[in-house]
Design a protein around this motif. Structure first.
Motif, PDB file in Angstrom:
ATOM      1  N   ALA A  66       1.158 -18.044  61.974  1.00  0.00           N
ATOM      2  CA  ALA A  66       0.957 -18.430  63.370  1.00  0.00           C
ATOM      3  C   ALA A  66      -0.426 -18.054  63.884  1.00  0.00           C
ATOM      4  CB  ALA A  66       2.026 -17.784  64.252  1.00  0.00           C
ATOM      5  N   THR A  67      -0.967 -16.956  63.399  1.00  0.00           N
ATOM      6  CA  THR A  67      -2.250 -16.459  63.923  1.00  0.00           C
ATOM      7  C   THR A  67      -3.399 -16.597  62.929  1.00  0.00           C
ATOM      8  OG1 THR A  67      -1.897 -14.191  63.174  1.00  0.00           O
ATOM      9  CG2 THR A  67      -1.015 -14.776  65.347  1.00  0.00           C
ATOM     10  N   HIS A  68      -3.153 -17.230  61.810  1.00  0.00           N
ATOM     11  CA  HIS A  68      -4.160 -17.339  60.751  1.00  0.00           C
ATOM     12  C   HIS A  68      -4.666 -15.962  60.338  1.00  0.00           C
ATOM     13  CE1 HIS A  68      -4.443 -21.721  60.988  1.00  0.00           C
ATOM     14  NE2 HIS A  68      -4.287 -21.539  62.295  1.00  0.00           N
ATOM     15  N   GLY A  69      -3.760 -14.977  60.339  1.00  0.00           N
ATOM     16  CA  GLY A  69      -4.100 -13.628  59.915  1.00  0.00           C
ATOM     17  C   GLY A  69      -4.897 -12.816  60.919  1.00  0.00           C
ATOM     18  N   ARG A  70      -5.044 -13.312  62.140  1.00  0.00           N
ATOM     19  CA  ARG A  70      -5.875 -12.620  63.138  1.00  0.00           C
ATOM     20  C   ARG A  70      -5.122 -11.567  63.942  1.00  0.00           C
ATOM     21  NH1 ARG A  70      -7.922 -18.163  63.941  1.00  0.00           N
ATOM     22  NH2 ARG A  70      -9.849 -18.282  62.773  1.00  0.00           N
ATOM     23  N   HIS A  71      -3.814 -11.583  63.917  1.00  0.00           N
ATOM     24  CA  HIS A  71      -3.033 -10.578  64.652  1.00  0.00           C
ATOM     25  C   HIS A  71      -2.526  -9.547  63.652  1.00  0.00           C
ATOM     26  CE1 HIS A  71       0.045  -8.763  67.160  1.00  0.00           C
ATOM     27  NE2 HIS A  71      -0.550  -9.319  68.198  1.00  0.00           N
ATOM     28  N   PRO A  72      -2.690  -8.266  63.941  1.00  0.00           N
ATOM     29  CA  PRO A  72      -2.350  -7.232  62.954  1.00  0.00           C
ATOM     30  C   PRO A  72      -0.859  -7.025  62.708  1.00  0.00           C
ATOM     31  CG  PRO A  72      -3.053  -6.228  65.015  1.00  0.00           C
ATOM     32  CD  PRO A  72      -3.291  -7.705  65.157  1.00  0.00           C
ATOM     33  N   ALA A  73      -0.004  -7.650  63.481  1.00  0.00           N
ATOM     34  CA  ALA A  73       1.436  -7.447  63.291  1.00  0.00           C
ATOM     35  C   ALA A  73       1.894  -7.865  61.898  1.00  0.00           C
ATOM     36  CB  ALA A  73       2.228  -8.205  64.354  1.00  0.00           C
ATOM     37  N   TRP A  74       1.280  -8.882  61.333  1.00  0.00           N
ATOM     38  CA  TRP A  74       1.708  -9.342  60.015  1.00  0.00           C
ATOM     39  C   TRP A  74       1.556  -8.238  58.977  1.00  0.00           C
ATOM     40  CZ3 TRP A  74      -1.257  -9.425  55.669  1.00  0.00           C
ATOM     41  CH2 TRP A  74      -2.647  -9.330  55.823  1.00  0.00           C
ATOM     42  N   CYS A  75       0.472  -7.493  59.078  1.00  0.00           N
ATOM     43  CA  CYS A  75       0.210  -6.428  58.115  1.00  0.00           C
ATOM     44  C   CYS A  75       1.257  -5.319  58.235  1.00  0.00           C
ATOM     45  CB  CYS A  75      -1.191  -5.885  58.333  1.00  0.00           C
ATOM     46  SG  CYS A  75      -1.691  -4.696  57.081  1.00  0.00           S
ATOM     47  N   ALA A  76       1.541  -4.903  59.469  1.00  0.00           N
ATOM     48  CA  ALA A  76       2.555  -3.862  59.692  1.00  0.00           C
ATOM     49  C   ALA A  76       3.922  -4.299  59.179  1.00  0.00           C
ATOM     50  CB  ALA A  76       2.626  -3.515  61.172  1.00  0.00           C
ATOM     51  N   LEU A  77       4.288  -5.543  59.439  1.00  0.00           N
ATOM     52  CA  LEU A  77       5.595  -6.031  58.987  1.00  0.00           C
ATOM     53  C   LEU A  77       5.675  -6.075  57.461  1.00  0.00           C
ATOM     54  CD1 LEU A  77       6.044  -8.800  61.687  1.00  0.00           C
ATOM     55  CD2 LEU A  77       7.499  -6.774  61.410  1.00  0.00           C
ATOM     56  N   LEU A  78       4.604  -6.463  56.810  1.00  0.00           N
ATOM     57  CA  LEU A  78       4.612  -6.495  55.340  1.00  0.00           C
ATOM     58  C   LEU A  78       4.644  -5.095  54.747  1.00  0.00           C
ATOM     59  CD1 LEU A  78       2.198  -9.453  54.533  1.00  0.00           C
ATOM     60  CD2 LEU A  78       4.691  -9.470  54.689  1.00  0.00           C
ATOM     61  N   VAL A  79       3.986  -4.151  55.384  1.00  0.00           N
ATOM     62  CA  VAL A  79       4.048  -2.751  54.924  1.00  0.00           C
ATOM     63  C   VAL A  79       5.477  -2.226  55.057  1.00  0.00           C
ATOM     64  CG1 VAL A  79       3.324  -0.390  55.477  1.00  0.00           C
ATOM     65  CG2 VAL A  79       1.629  -2.214  55.315  1.00  0.00           C
ATOM     66  N   ILE A  80       6.115  -2.537  56.158  1.00  0.00           N
ATOM     67  CA  ILE A  80       7.516  -2.098  56.345  1.00  0.00           C
ATOM     68  C   ILE A  80       8.396  -2.693  55.263  1.00  0.00           C
ATOM     69  CG2 ILE A  80       9.519  -2.312  57.859  1.00  0.00           C
ATOM     70  CD1 ILE A  80       7.443  -2.150  60.220  1.00  0.00           C
ATOM     71  N   ALA A  81       8.225  -3.989  54.971  1.00  0.00           N
ATOM     72  CA  ALA A  81       9.020  -4.631  53.916  1.00  0.00           C
ATOM     73  C   ALA A  81       8.787  -3.940  52.582  1.00  0.00           C
ATOM     74  CB  ALA A  81       8.674  -6.108  53.815  1.00  0.00           C
ATOM     75  N   ALA A  82       7.545  -3.616  52.277  1.00  0.00           N
ATOM     76  CA  ALA A  82       7.243  -2.928  51.013  1.00  0.00           C
ATOM     77  C   ALA A  82       7.881  -1.557  50.957  1.00  0.00           C
ATOM     78  CB  ALA A  82       5.724  -2.821  50.849  1.00  0.00           C
ATOM     79  N   LEU A  83       7.843  -0.824  52.066  1.00  0.00           N
ATOM     80  CA  LEU A  83       8.458   0.495  52.097  1.00  0.00           C
ATOM     81  C   LEU A  83       9.983   0.416  51.904  1.00  0.00           C
ATOM     82  CD1 LEU A  83       6.461   2.134  55.023  1.00  0.00           C
ATOM     83  CD2 LEU A  83       6.371   2.752  52.598  1.00  0.00           C
ATOM     84  N   VAL A  84      10.596  -0.589  52.491  1.00  0.00           N
ATOM     85  CA  VAL A  84      12.044  -0.766  52.320  1.00  0.00           C
ATOM     86  C   VAL A  84      12.377  -0.975  50.850  1.00  0.00           C
ATOM     87  CG1 VAL A  84      13.986  -2.311  52.802  1.00  0.00           C
ATOM     88  CG2 VAL A  84      12.499  -1.566  54.677  1.00  0.00           C
ATOM     89  N   TRP A  85      11.599  -1.810  50.165  1.00  0.00           N
ATOM     90  CA  TRP A  85      11.897  -2.105  48.762  1.00  0.00           C
ATOM     91  C   TRP A  85      11.420  -1.015  47.817  1.00  0.00           C
ATOM     92  CZ3 TRP A  85      10.502  -7.512  50.472  1.00  0.00           C
ATOM     93  CH2 TRP A  85      11.653  -8.225  50.763  1.00  0.00           C
ATOM     94  N   TRP A  86      10.575  -0.144  48.291  1.00  0.00           N
ATOM     95  CA  TRP A  86      10.091   0.953  47.452  1.00  0.00           C
ATOM     96  C   TRP A  86      11.125   2.057  47.328  1.00  0.00           C
ATOM     97  CZ3 TRP A  86       5.744   4.861  48.908  1.00  0.00           C
ATOM     98  CH2 TRP A  86       5.356   5.579  47.782  1.00  0.00           C
ATOM     99  N   ARG A  87      12.101   2.097  48.182  1.00  0.00           N
ATOM    100  CA  ARG A  87      13.095   3.175  48.277  1.00  0.00           C
ATOM    101  C   ARG A  87      13.587   3.616  46.945  1.00  0.00           C
ATOM    102  NH1 ARG A  87      15.730  -1.530  49.084  1.00  0.00           N
ATOM    103  NH2 ARG A  87      17.751  -1.730  48.119  1.00  0.00           N
TER     104      ARG A  87
END
Length: 133
Positions: free
Chosen positions: A112-133
């Motif tokens: 939606a933001t062409h990568g210009r809004h930082p929320a995408w990065c935070a959400l992907l980090v959260i997803a990675a942390l969930v699967w890293w468990r």
């Protein structure tokens, strides 16, 4: 044994997510995209009405649909809790649902933001942390 209240709540939440996205597109975003022309600067009196700058409209659109994605994820979680016996794998399954939801939300915001809004990065980090468990 099925928990009727949880399965009904799951169905209701799934419908809320569908209605949220469909009605948002039809009633809100269609008009935001067509009324006036988003501009980079100020709108002069007597010219086309500025609705939103394009980047702001994009993050609003992305955030709007993130809410729907989260509705569907929570609906799936409630459905599972309402239809299956609670076992040791339930926690892992619930975490996977959250991981998928945050991954999908991050991709949506990125698009939606062409990568210009930082929320995408935070959400992907959260997803990675969930699967890293």
């Amino acid at each position: 044994m099925t928990n009727t209240a949880l399965t009904l709540a799951a169905a209701g939440l799934a419908l809320v997510g569908v209605a949220h996205s469909v009605l948002g597109e039809l009633l809100l975003f269609r008009s935001l995209r067509t009324q006036g022309h988003p501009t980079a600067g100020r709108v002069e009196p007597g010219t086309a009405r500025q609705v939103l700058h394009t980047p702001h409209l994009r993050i609003l659109w992305g955030t709007w649909h993130v809410a729907s994605v989260l509705c569907w994820a929570l609906s799936a979680l409630l459905w599972r809790l309402g239809t299956a016996p609670w076992d040791a794998a339930l926690g892992a399954w619930a975490a996977d649902v959250v991981g998928i939801a945050t991954l999908a939300s991050g991709v949506l915001v990125f698009f939606a933001t062409h990568g210009r809004h930082p929320a995408w990065c935070a959400l992907l980090v959260i997803a990675a942390l969930v699967w890293w468990r």
